[in-house]
Design a protein around this motif. Structure first.
Motif, PDB file in Angstrom:
ATOM      1  N   SER A  16       0.893  -1.245  -0.130  1.00  0.00           N
ATOM      2  CA  SER A  16       0.022  -0.106  -0.029  1.00  0.00           C
ATOM      3  C   SER A  16       0.912   1.192  -0.084  1.00  0.00           C
ATOM      4  N   GLU A  20       1.324   4.290  -3.153  1.00  0.00           N
ATOM      5  CA  GLU A  20       1.002   5.811  -2.786  1.00  0.00           C
ATOM      6  C   GLU A  20       2.107   6.478  -3.216  1.00  0.00           C
ATOM      7  N   SER A  68      -8.503   5.454   8.977  1.00  0.00           N
ATOM      8  CA  SER A  68      -8.263   4.671   8.027  1.00  0.00           C
ATOM      9  C   SER A  68      -9.401   4.131   7.364  1.00  0.00           C
ATOM     10  N   LEU A  71     -11.138   6.412   5.101  1.00  0.00           N
ATOM     11  CA  LEU A  71     -10.266   6.397   3.714  1.00  0.00           C
ATOM     12  C   LEU A  71     -10.761   5.122   2.909  1.00  0.00           C
ATOM     13  N   TYR A  72     -11.384   4.301   3.330  1.00  0.00           N
ATOM     14  CA  TYR A  72     -11.467   3.016   2.829  1.00  0.00           C
ATOM     15  C   TYR A  72     -12.368   2.878   1.583  1.00  0.00           C
ATOM     16  N   TRP A  75     -10.324   4.528  -1.269  1.00  0.00           N
ATOM     17  CA  TRP A  75      -9.140   3.800  -1.445  1.00  0.00           C
ATOM     18  C   TRP A  75      -9.319   2.486  -2.233  1.00  0.00           C
ATOM     19  N   GLN A  76     -10.276   1.545  -1.846  1.00  0.00           N
ATOM     20  CA  GLN A  76     -10.413   0.354  -2.321  1.00  0.00           C
ATOM     21  C   GLN A  76     -11.005   0.563  -3.675  1.00  0.00           C
ATOM     22  N   PRO A 343      -4.733   2.013   4.102  1.00  0.00           N
ATOM     23  CA  PRO A 343      -4.737   3.330   3.337  1.00  0.00           C
ATOM     24  C   PRO A 343      -4.106   4.256   4.370  1.00  0.00           C
TER      25      PRO A 343
END
Lengths: 381, 259
Positions: A16, A20, A68, A71-72, A75-76, A343
């Motif tokens: 991850s 990024e 986190s 953010l998921y 992000w996913q 994330p």
């Protein structure tokens, strides 16, 4: 080869972070001694449950988990878009089920502080509880429902992040065997077992349960140890009542996966780096889980496995740059929450690499916080 | 140090630390902290324990049961009846005859309900339990709990988990003076100096969980608490000097004369 940054370790955290960093324009090489996702990441049940995993108080670790989770969704989706690899991401909510009337007080305390931190929680009892989750034991006294918790299919996610890395131009080198840190004070150089040499300006160490190996070369205390988790899974196709929520108890959890399995975890074993599955470990799971979901008394798990979680002495991961070596970064020790924390860890590490200061509360995760290695200074263990 | 053992409910103990098993980051850290603390008595919430199969419990499975006395607690109970039911469950599972009565009146402070605690203590003593009630630092209710047959009385120094230290040393001193059963300070301590101060006040032991389990290094903190208990206990037994307003030279005046 040489580049901007080398990421050491191809678990979900290393992958991850690599993704990024690449998205922010760095040249990234990721080195992995075995296959990517071969340890805790591939073994994880993929719960995204900051509220159920932090039942005591809103400390910094809870804050990190919650950040986190928020953010998921994005992000996913980004991982899916970049990789083109689908994986299950299920926003099911969770139930923390209790079987004692005396647990209600603790649930109420939890509800109070967690609602103020956005859990949207509620306590369900009686028919409301059994309507919400019909398969539950009628001995359940109550459950705390946290609608914002979710889960992901961890092996597929890990593979997707790896694909996303490759698609974005991260160079991934797997199956390197032993990787040795040759230089780090000025520039970074590492030797792989086959003699290949890798160089970069910066280094990110994300070697999970093995991160303590870096303690000696770097001269800092890194108190991370492995805790084995054993998990089992049942075949759970259309004939059976599907579990609608993530189900937690004080003894473990149950989670329904879209691929027709029901996953039950997890032990916390003190077994060093031994990844064997034991009769005792699995029996413990099958003994308690049928008291939560009685139908489990009629079936046997078809699959059992184990992974090593990287546990830190104070229960908090190591995230950030080293105090006296601004080009060395650590992201490790995520214990039970590596999938959830990917994330936020990637964002914090990328910020840190770009020279941005981390928020003050993230000081709780400073990799240097346990001090330097000094012979004889720590006879307490 | 000479042997300085003590007794609770007819059980001889050498360690004066009771350690709670909650809140540790993982079982390895917990077990290392237990070892470093030297404790002989482990305490935990009965409601969290897998009573049908104690040896499989997520926490107790790591503990060698023959090495420790279990002090299960009734935390979560809000009435005497509830606490009594919980204590009976624990005994029926073969866990222990000891019970820490913990009945909270308020979910924010978790301060004990003195009336319900006294009632539960009376009932459980009659049923043959070794009862250690957790109670506020009030000398009157502490005495009443002793009269009700408590094997030890456990006043809090401050609310559970706050780490505020001893808020009322005067009361704690009175409780020690007035009771003949052991007084164990339970809850509210933060660090080693709090522990040493409690021991200097003459209490027989300390029960704690959060200050060890949530320390940056729980193992080292466990050792620190063990040493603080020993230091405070030795100071109490040795007798501290009286406080004086002005200095008195420790090596005699003549040593101060300059030639």
């Amino acid at each position: 080869m040489s580049g901007d940054i080398i990421v050491m370790g191809g678990g979900i955290i290393g992958l991850s972070c690599a993704l990024e960093l690449r998205r922010r324009g760095l040249n990234v090489a990721l080195l992995e001694k075995g296959p990517c996702g071969g340890q805790a990441s591939g073994a994880a049940a993929g719960m995204l449950a900051p509220y159920s995993e932090n039942v005591e108080s809103p400390d910094e670790f809870f804050r990190l988990c919650r950040e986190s989770l928020s953010l998921y969704p994005q992000w996913q989706q980004a991982v899916k878009d970049i990789s083109g690899v689908p994986f299950e991401y299920a926003e099911t909510g969770s139930l923390y089920v209790v079987r004692h009337e005396a647990d209600l007080l603790a649930l109420e305390s939890r509800l109070e502080w967690q609602r103020s931190w956005g859990s949207g929680g509620e306590i369900l009892t009686g028919s409301a509880l059994f309507d919400a989750e019909p398969g539950l034991t009628r001995e359940a006294v109550a459950a705390l429902r946290t609608p914002v918790e979710s889960h992901v299919y961890a092996p597929d996610l890990t593979e997707a992040v790896k694909r996303a890395c490759l698609a974005s131009g991260v160079q991934i080198h797997e199956h390197l065997g032993r990787i040795e840190l040759a230089e780090w004070r000025e520039r970074v150089a590492l030797w792989a077992q086959n003699g290949e040499r890798f160089e970069a300006d910066r280094l990110l160490i994300s070697t999970g349960a093995w991160v303590q190996e870096m303690s000696e070369p770097l001269g800092i205390r890194i108190p991370v140890h492995p805790i084995r988790g054993q998990i089992c899974a049942y075949t759970w196709n259309e004939e059976r009542e599907r579990l609608r929520h993530l189900v937690f108890t004080s003894q473990g959890y149950l989670v329904q996966k879209a691929n027709g399995t029901l996953v039950c975890g997890a032990s916390e074993d003190i077994a060093g780096f031994d990844t064997s599955v034991t009769e005792k470990g699995i029996r413990r799971l099958t003994e308690w889980n049928k008291q939560v979901l009685p139908v489990l008394g009629e079936v046997q798990p078809f699959h059992r496995w184990a992974g090593l979680r990287p546990a830190v002495l104070d229960g908090r991961p190591l995230i950030g740059r080293l105090d006296d070596a601004g080009h060395i970064f650590v992201a490790a020790g995520h214990y039970r929450n590596g999938i959830l924390l990917s994330p936020v860890t990637a964002a914090l590490i990328a910020d840190s690499v770009e020279g941005k200061p981390l928020p003050e509360w993230c000081g709780a995760f400073r990799p240097n916080r346990f001090g330097e290695v000094q012979a004889g200074a720590f006879s307490g263990k | 140090m000479n042997r300085d053992n003590w007794q609770v409910g007819g059980q001889e103990l050498s360690s004066r630390l009771f350690l709670g098993t909650g809140l540790f980051p993982d079982p390895y850290v917990q077990m290392e902290a237990i070892k470093a603390s030297g404790t002989e008595v482990l305490t935990f919430a009965i409601r969290r324990i897998h009573l049908d199969s104690v040896e499989d419990d997520s926490i107790l499975q790591h503990v060698e049961p023959q090495k420790y006395i279990y002090l299960p607690n009734t935390s979560g109970a809000t009435t005497a009846d509830e606490a009594v039911r919980i204590a009976r469950l624990a005994r029926a599972s073969g866990l222990s005859d000891w019970v820490k009565v913990e009945i909270s009146a308020n979910k924010r402070t978790l301060l004990p309900d003195p009336i319900e605690t006294l009632r539960a203590t009376e009932i459980l003593v009659k049923e043959g339990f070794t009862v250690l009630p957790y109670i506020s630092d009030d000398p009157v209710i502490c005495k009443k709990l002793e009269e009700a047959g408590a094997a030890a009385v456990m006043p809090g120094a401050a609310p559970i988990g706050t780490g505020l230290g001893i808020l009322n040393p005067y009361h704690l001193g009175l409780i020690v003076e007035e009771l003949s059963v052991p007084v164990i300070v339970d809850a509210g301590l933060g660090t080693a100096s709090d522990v040493a101060l409690a021991m200097e006040l003459g209490v027989s032991g300390i029960l704690m969980n959060t200050p060890v389990a949530k320390a940056k290094d729980p193992v080292m903190m466990a050792r620190s608490m063990r040493l603080a208990i020993e230091a405070g206990r030795l100071a109490y037994l040795s007798g501290r000097i009286p406080k004086k307003k002005y200095a008195s030279a420790s090596s005699g005046l003549e040593s101060l004369v300059i030639e």
